[in-house]
Write a protein that holds these residues in place. Sequence first.
Motif, PDB file in Angstrom:
ATOM      1  N   GLY A  95       0.797  -1.218   0.000  1.00  0.00           N
ATOM      2  CA  GLY A  95       0.000   0.000   0.000  1.00  0.00           C
ATOM      3  C   GLY A  95       0.832   1.271   0.000  1.00  0.00           C
ATOM      4  N   THR A  96       2.156   1.123  -0.034  1.00  0.00           N
ATOM      5  CA  THR A  96       3.057   2.274  -0.127  1.00  0.00           C
ATOM      6  C   THR A  96       3.883   2.137  -1.409  1.00  0.00           C
ATOM      7  N   ASP A  97       4.611   3.202  -1.758  1.00  0.00           N
ATOM      8  CA  ASP A  97       5.534   3.087  -2.898  1.00  0.00           C
ATOM      9  C   ASP A  97       6.960   3.487  -2.485  1.00  0.00           C
ATOM     10  N   LEU A  98       7.267   3.321  -1.215  1.00  0.00           N
ATOM     11  CA  LEU A  98       8.596   3.654  -0.717  1.00  0.00           C
ATOM     12  C   LEU A  98       9.662   2.753  -1.336  1.00  0.00           C
ATOM     13  N   ARG A  99      10.826   3.355  -1.574  1.00  0.00           N
ATOM     14  CA  ARG A  99      11.951   2.629  -2.179  1.00  0.00           C
ATOM     15  C   ARG A  99      13.032   2.413  -1.120  1.00  0.00           C
ATOM     16  N   ILE A 100      13.273   1.147  -0.782  1.00  0.00           N
ATOM     17  CA  ILE A 100      14.250   0.772   0.240  1.00  0.00           C
ATOM     18  C   ILE A 100      15.493   0.235  -0.471  1.00  0.00           C
ATOM     19  N   TYR A 101      16.676   0.685  -0.044  1.00  0.00           N
ATOM     20  CA  TYR A 101      17.906   0.239  -0.713  1.00  0.00           C
ATOM     21  C   TYR A 101      18.960  -0.150   0.325  1.00  0.00           C
ATOM     22  N   THR A 102      19.655  -1.247   0.062  1.00  0.00           N
ATOM     23  CA  THR A 102      20.729  -1.693   0.948  1.00  0.00           C
ATOM     24  C   THR A 102      22.093  -1.459   0.304  1.00  0.00           C
ATOM     25  N   ALA A 103      23.045  -0.985   1.103  1.00  0.00           N
ATOM     26  CA  ALA A 103      24.411  -0.756   0.622  1.00  0.00           C
ATOM     27  C   ALA A 103      25.386  -1.393   1.601  1.00  0.00           C
ATOM     28  N   LYS A 107      28.872  -5.537  -2.278  1.00  0.00           N
ATOM     29  CA  LYS A 107      28.195  -5.123  -3.496  1.00  0.00           C
ATOM     30  C   LYS A 107      29.097  -4.200  -4.306  1.00  0.00           C
ATOM     31  N   ASN A 108      28.952  -4.201  -5.642  1.00  0.00           N
ATOM     32  CA  ASN A 108      29.737  -3.324  -6.498  1.00  0.00           C
ATOM     33  C   ASN A 108      29.418  -1.862  -6.185  1.00  0.00           C
ATOM     34  N   ILE A 109      30.432  -1.099  -5.813  1.00  0.00           N
ATOM     35  CA  ILE A 109      30.183   0.262  -5.347  1.00  0.00           C
ATOM     36  C   ILE A 109      29.687   1.184  -6.454  1.00  0.00           C
ATOM     37  N   ASP A 110      30.154   0.974  -7.686  1.00  0.00           N
ATOM     38  CA  ASP A 110      29.674   1.810  -8.791  1.00  0.00           C
ATOM     39  C   ASP A 110      28.200   1.547  -9.055  1.00  0.00           C
ATOM     40  N   ASP A 115      22.505   3.176  -8.460  1.00  0.00           N
ATOM     41  CA  ASP A 115      21.168   2.835  -7.955  1.00  0.00           C
ATOM     42  C   ASP A 115      20.628   3.941  -7.054  1.00  0.00           C
ATOM     43  N   ILE A 116      21.487   4.436  -6.165  1.00  0.00           N
ATOM     44  CA  ILE A 116      21.060   5.493  -5.249  1.00  0.00           C
ATOM     45  C   ILE A 116      20.762   6.772  -6.018  1.00  0.00           C
ATOM     46  N   PRO A 127      28.450   1.296   7.853  1.00  0.00           N
ATOM     47  CA  PRO A 127      29.117   2.603   7.955  1.00  0.00           C
ATOM     48  C   PRO A 127      30.219   2.830   6.926  1.00  0.00           C
ATOM     49  N   LYS A 128      31.101   1.868   6.754  1.00  0.00           N
ATOM     50  CA  LYS A 128      32.225   2.066   5.835  1.00  0.00           C
ATOM     51  C   LYS A 128      31.749   2.216   4.398  1.00  0.00           C
ATOM     52  N   ARG A 129      30.780   1.424   4.000  1.00  0.00           N
ATOM     53  CA  ARG A 129      30.299   1.524   2.628  1.00  0.00           C
ATOM     54  C   ARG A 129      29.564   2.843   2.395  1.00  0.00           C
ATOM     55  N   LEU A 130      28.783   3.279   3.372  1.00  0.00           N
ATOM     56  CA  LEU A 130      28.080   4.563   3.212  1.00  0.00           C
ATOM     57  C   LEU A 130      29.082   5.699   3.031  1.00  0.00           C
ATOM     58  N   ASN A 131      30.128   5.716   3.833  1.00  0.00           N
ATOM     59  CA  ASN A 131      31.106   6.794   3.722  1.00  0.00           C
ATOM     60  C   ASN A 131      31.874   6.741   2.414  1.00  0.00           C
ATOM     61  N   ARG A 132      32.166   5.552   1.912  1.00  0.00           N
ATOM     62  CA  ARG A 132      32.843   5.450   0.615  1.00  0.00           C
ATOM     63  C   ARG A 132      31.953   6.001  -0.491  1.00  0.00           C
TER      64      ARG A 132
END
Length: 206
Positions: A95-103, A107-110, A115-116, A127-132
């Motif tokens: 019932g929603t159209d929210l887009r959830i993404y995992t990093a 996973k390939n960073i490019d 995707d984001i 944490p490390k992947r988000l900062n990269r």
Amino acid sequence: MSFKKLIQPLKDSLKNKGFNEPIGVQKLILSKIKGGANLFCIAPKDSGKTTSIVLSVIQKLKGKAFEDAPRVLIFVKDKQAALDLELEFNAFLRGTDLRIYTAYDQKNIDQQRDDIYDGVDVVIATPKRLNRIFYLNGINLNKLQMCIVEDADFLFRNNNFAEVTRTPESIGRCQYLVFAEHFDKRFERWQDSFMFNSEVVTYQKD
């Protein structure tokens, strides 16, 4: 806060799962989160912390996708925790159209950056992947409304505390929520820097 105050898609999902009222720690924190408070939620395992995150995020975003930049960032300890939390979200997204993404690191960073860039509402990241990704200009944090740490006890291993502490330096006003089984004295640094006027809510099972 009773479930009656949630948006209709959440009420429908909860009803289908047989939940009629908040349980455990949810009774203490859902209304505080809805009110915009910065919180440290200290509670044991299986007390309702993860479901509290999911309900609060979907409620905050009103179940609707919006533009491209993420509005919620959730830090988790590793790939499995990211995938588990994504599954938890998926159970309440009907019932929603929210887009959830995992990093996460495996996973390939490019690909993650692309995707984001294409548009997401909630990013669940290590944490490390988000900062990269951030330092590659791969994520816009200017629209964040909530920054959350799930099961924050992991922060005190492998430099994760420093990695997460960097994030508030890059964003403006935001609601911060930290969920953990124990309150570590190092959290006091956050209370003195970006989690001003934060409340520590402690819940113990009967």
